[in-house]
Design a protein around this motif. Structure first.
Motif, PDB file in Angstrom:
ATOM      1  N   VAL A 198      14.720  38.087  88.718  1.00 40.89           N
ATOM      2  CA  VAL A 198      15.897  37.787  87.907  1.00 40.89           C
ATOM      3  C   VAL A 198      16.399  39.070  87.248  1.00 40.89           C
ATOM      4  O   VAL A 198      15.741  39.628  86.371  1.00 40.89           O
ATOM      5  CB  VAL A 198      15.570  36.730  86.831  1.00 40.89           C
ATOM      6  N   LYS A 199      17.561  39.540  87.690  1.00 41.54           N
ATOM      7  CA  LYS A 199      18.115  40.794  87.186  1.00 41.54           C
ATOM      8  C   LYS A 199      19.304  40.597  86.254  1.00 41.54           C
ATOM      9  O   LYS A 199      19.526  41.397  85.343  1.00 41.54           O
ATOM     10  CB  LYS A 199      18.533  41.688  88.361  1.00 41.54           C
ATOM     11  N   ASP A 200      20.086  39.543  86.500  1.00 41.58           N
ATOM     12  CA  ASP A 200      21.290  39.335  85.706  1.00 41.58           C
ATOM     13  C   ASP A 200      21.643  37.848  85.669  1.00 41.58           C
ATOM     14  O   ASP A 200      20.880  37.009  86.172  1.00 41.58           O
ATOM     15  CB  ASP A 200      22.458  40.147  86.269  1.00 41.58           C
ATOM     16  N   ALA A 201      22.792  37.531  85.076  1.00 36.27           N
ATOM     17  CA  ALA A 201      23.219  36.135  84.947  1.00 36.27           C
ATOM     18  C   ALA A 201      23.432  35.490  86.306  1.00 36.27           C
ATOM     19  O   ALA A 201      23.179  34.289  86.481  1.00 36.27           O
ATOM     20  CB  ALA A 201      24.499  36.058  84.115  1.00 36.27           C
ATOM     21  N   ASN A 202      23.884  36.268  87.273  1.00 41.25           N
ATOM     22  CA  ASN A 202      24.105  35.726  88.611  1.00 41.25           C
ATOM     23  C   ASN A 202      22.797  35.238  89.215  1.00 41.25           C
ATOM     24  O   ASN A 202      22.737  34.171  89.843  1.00 41.25           O
ATOM     25  CB  ASN A 202      24.723  36.802  89.507  1.00 41.25           C
ATOM     26  N   ASP A 203      21.716  35.993  89.022  1.00 41.98           N
ATOM     27  CA  ASP A 203      20.398  35.559  89.490  1.00 41.98           C
ATOM     28  C   ASP A 203      19.885  34.382  88.670  1.00 41.98           C
ATOM     29  O   ASP A 203      19.289  33.440  89.209  1.00 41.98           O
ATOM     30  CB  ASP A 203      19.387  36.717  89.385  1.00 41.98           C
ATOM     31  N   PHE A 204      20.106  34.442  87.370  1.00 43.02           N
ATOM     32  CA  PHE A 204      19.530  33.448  86.465  1.00 43.02           C
ATOM     33  C   PHE A 204      20.176  32.077  86.613  1.00 43.02           C
ATOM     34  O   PHE A 204      19.494  31.051  86.542  1.00 43.02           O
ATOM     35  CB  PHE A 204      19.681  33.930  85.022  1.00 43.02           C
ATOM     36  N   TYR A 205      21.497  32.039  86.836  1.00 44.06           N
ATOM     37  CA  TYR A 205      22.202  30.760  86.846  1.00 44.06           C
ATOM     38  C   TYR A 205      22.537  30.232  88.239  1.00 44.06           C
ATOM     39  O   TYR A 205      22.605  29.017  88.433  1.00 44.06           O
ATOM     40  CB  TYR A 205      23.497  30.867  86.031  1.00 44.06           C
ATOM     41  N   VAL A 206      22.772  31.120  89.213  1.00 44.34           N
ATOM     42  CA  VAL A 206      23.140  30.643  90.554  1.00 44.34           C
ATOM     43  C   VAL A 206      22.285  31.280  91.646  1.00 44.34           C
ATOM     44  O   VAL A 206      22.698  31.368  92.807  1.00 44.34           O
ATOM     45  CB  VAL A 206      24.645  30.867  90.841  1.00 44.34           C
ATOM     46  N   ALA A 207      21.083  31.734  91.283  1.00 41.73           N
ATOM     47  CA  ALA A 207      20.102  32.244  92.247  1.00 41.73           C
ATOM     48  C   ALA A 207      20.668  33.332  93.149  1.00 41.73           C
ATOM     49  O   ALA A 207      20.293  33.453  94.318  1.00 41.73           O
ATOM     50  CB  ALA A 207      19.552  31.087  93.099  1.00 41.73           C
ATOM     51  N   GLY A 208      21.598  34.143  92.609  1.00 43.19           N
ATOM     52  CA  GLY A 208      22.170  35.236  93.379  1.00 43.19           C
ATOM     53  C   GLY A 208      23.055  34.801  94.534  1.00 43.19           C
ATOM     54  O   GLY A 208      23.453  35.619  95.360  1.00 43.19           O
ATOM     55  N   ARG A 209      23.355  33.495  94.620  1.00 43.27           N
ATOM     56  CA  ARG A 209      24.152  32.920  95.724  1.00 43.27           C
ATOM     57  C   ARG A 209      23.560  33.299  97.081  1.00 43.27           C
ATOM     58  O   ARG A 209      24.286  33.663  98.018  1.00 43.27           O
ATOM     59  CB  ARG A 209      25.613  33.377  95.642  1.00 43.27           C
ATOM     60  N   ARG A 210      22.247  33.182  97.200  1.00 38.79           N
ATOM     61  CA  ARG A 210      21.579  33.569  98.453  1.00 38.79           C
ATOM     62  C   ARG A 210      20.730  32.440  99.043  1.00 38.79           C
ATOM     63  O   ARG A 210      19.982  32.656  99.993  1.00 38.79           O
ATOM     64  CB  ARG A 210      20.669  34.783  98.216  1.00 38.79           C
ATOM     65  N   ALA A 211      20.821  31.226  98.509  1.00 39.85           N
ATOM     66  CA  ALA A 211      19.913  30.154  98.911  1.00 39.85           C
ATOM     67  C   ALA A 211      20.261  29.606 100.298  1.00 39.85           C
ATOM     68  O   ALA A 211      21.420  29.289 100.576  1.00 39.85           O
ATOM     69  CB  ALA A 211      19.957  29.026  97.885  1.00 39.85           C
ATOM     70  N   PRO A 212      19.276  29.460 101.180  1.00 38.36           N
ATOM     71  CA  PRO A 212      19.512  28.875 102.514  1.00 38.36           C
ATOM     72  C   PRO A 212      19.584  27.349 102.444  1.00 38.36           C
ATOM     73  O   PRO A 212      19.360  26.742 101.399  1.00 38.36           O
ATOM     74  CB  PRO A 212      18.282  29.330 103.303  1.00 38.36           C
TER      75      PRO A 212
END
Length: 539
Positions: free
Chosen positions: A26-40
């Protein structure tokens, strides 16, 4: 410490450990709230299934089926599956395309309206807090019945576990642990239903036996047992249809369901996850429901119907399987709790406290800090409510689902497909839908009555939403900004046009077409036919 409690403790420790490991990413809000938008696809579908199948399913729905509402709930489970197919294709992919952090932000961006964003955030927070209370009460009830440890202590332990998990790893950890938990409780339920039915003489024999017994046959009737909910089977079926509309809407746009699409790596993952979610949730719901009815052959009466699946795990199943099953139920509760907690924090931090701020590294870090504080605060508040109020798992769960459907569904659909809906119409619709459902439910609760089926709070809320949506839009005009925001949603990104990915998605679309016939076939083969064979034996 018995074996069941030991298994639960091991599972909770494992989930916390996974969360702590994931927290390093977890590096930033994008990772914290939307998992970096990388989920398969697998993680999206697993999280959707896990966040749906909470303790409300294993304790609340099971209790209603044990008491006599199997027929309406089985039909409801079959039909609501369409919500995932429709929601992913006609809302979820546009939601992801908007690249927002939360669904309230989507509404605000689509209608260029900060008040609408705030309103949707408030309704989301209330909805998920109510639902979180239901889940916490379910976890506390489960652990208390299994261990005989004080209920308040059990709830406190559970809160500490899912709060640590969510605070440390955010949505990234929630996605991973959700998928693990979904696998645990799905496999446990599949094995459990066949073990119990085999001990009753086999699945089909058990259903025929219930159908042939005059005192039990009503449990599997299409309209359910009169008097359990409403006085007649037709009223129960009418309630089923209304409930199906409400929960199909939840599956389409409910914040704890559709928010998963924001985390998908692309729109193809969104669409492919739909048939997996629909099939998985239908099968789990059907197996839990039929298991609860078959348990009448072993135990005609239990002290509390909400404990019937717990009783089965501790008295019918082999100990090892019973431990796995109860860990699965616990996992279902924790997975839902982490989802609700992370979404509440996301809405408070991004849609209420920091709304309108620029997306800078400083604001991103601040958003994460605020979100973590909110998670702890909400956990404490809901823990207090769970301790001070007696469990009412099923009905609290229904209230939370109804509010989500009434507040969001008409506005969400109109935001994509209507060129005439305005920010004023959307705001009025969402507000009136929320108030209509909430006030009707409060009236029924404080008056101590069950409203007539045609005055179901969910139906009232949706009708209020539609009426206000139409009226508000008729009195105002769509602005150029709103028009441009809608048109932007229909611009397909070049990254989504990869031919090989499109072919795979089309193949999954063919699977989606088979979901309805598959669900109908399961009901016909495993319920209707053996049940009517049993009824024929009465003569």
């Amino acid at each position: 410490m018995n074996a069941y409690f030991f298994g639960m403790c091991v599972a909770m420790a494992a989930y916390v450990s996974v969360g702590l490991l994931v927290s390093r990413k977890v590096k930033d809000a994008n990772d914290f709230y939307v998992a970096g938008r990388r989920a398969p696809t697998l993680l999206i579908a697993g999280s959707i299934i896990a966040s749906y199948a909470s303790t409300g399913l294993f304790l609340g729905d099971a209790a209603q089926c044990y008491d006599g509402l199997f027929g309406p709930l089985a039909l409801h489970a079959c039909m609501q599956a369409a919500g995932y197919l429709v929601g992913a294709v006609f809302f979820g992919r546009y939601l992801r395309r908007s690249k927002v952090m939360t669904i309230p932000q989507f509404f605000g961006k689509r209608f260029c309206s900060r008040p609408l964003r705030l309103l949707s955030a408030v309704t989301a927070v209330i909805t998920m807090t109510v639902y979180l209370l239901s889940v916490m009460q379910g976890i506390g009830t489960l652990m208390h019945v299994v261990t005989n440890v004080n209920y308040n202590l059990c709830v406190t332990m559970a809160v500490i576990v899912f709060t640590i998990l969510t605070v440390t790893s955010g949505s990234h950890g929630v996605l991973i642990t959700d998928t693990i938990m979904a696998g645990v409780f799905t496999v446990a339920q599949i094995v459990t239903v066949f073990v119990i039915s085999n001990k009753a003489g086999g699945w089909f024999a058990a259903v025929r036996t219930i159908g042939a017994d005059l005192s039990l046959s009503g449990l599997l009737s299409c309209g359910g047992v009169p008097g359990v909910l409403y006085h007649t089977g037709w009223e129960n079926l009418t309630w089923c249809m209304i409930n199906t509309v409400v929960w199909t809407s939840v599956c389409m746009v409910g914040p704890w369901q559709s928010s998963r699409y924001l985390m998908a790596k692309d729109e193809h993952a969104v669409i492919r996850s739909a048939p997996i979610s629909a099939i998985g949730i239908f099968l789990v719901e059907f197996m839990v429901s039929i298991t609860a009815v078959i348990l009448h052959l072993f135990q005609p009466e239990v002290e509390s119907s909400s404990h019937v699946m717990i009783w089965a795990a501790m008295n019918i199943l082999p100990m090892a399987l019973g431990v796995v099953f109860l860990v699965g139920v616990l996992s279902a509760g924790i997975s839902s709790a982490t989802t609700f907690l992370s979404l509440i924090a996301a809405s408070v931090a991004n849609d209420i406290v920091l709304t309108g701020r620029e997306e800078t590294p400083e604001n991103s870090a601040k958003s994460v800090r605020i979100g973590r504080v909110v998670m702890v605060a909400v956990s404490v508040v809901v823990l207090a409510c769970a301790v001070l109020n007696p469990p009412s798992i099923y009905w609290i769960m229904l209230l939370g689902g109804s509010i989500a459907a009434c507040s969001w569904m008409p506005v969400a659909v109109a935001s994509i497909f209507s060129k005439r809906v305005t920010r004023t119409g959307a705001f009025c619709g969402m507000l009136c839908g929320f108030l209509g459902c909430f006030m009707a439910k409060l009236y029924g609760t404080f008056a101590g009555i069950i409203l007539p089926v045609y005055l179901d709070p969910g139906l009232i809320g949706i009708l209020c939403n539609l009426a206000a949506l139409v009226a508000g839009s008729a009195l105002t005009r769509v602005t150029p900004e709103e028009k441009a925001a809608r048109e932007a949603l229909f611009v397909t990104p070049e990254s989504e046009k990869v031919p090989s990915e499109i072919c795979k998605t089309k193949a999954w679309a063919k699977v989606a077409v088979l979901v309805g016939p598959l669900a109908a076939a399961v009901l016909l083969l495993f319920w209707v036919l053996p049940y009517y064979q049993g009824l024929a034996m009465q003569a």
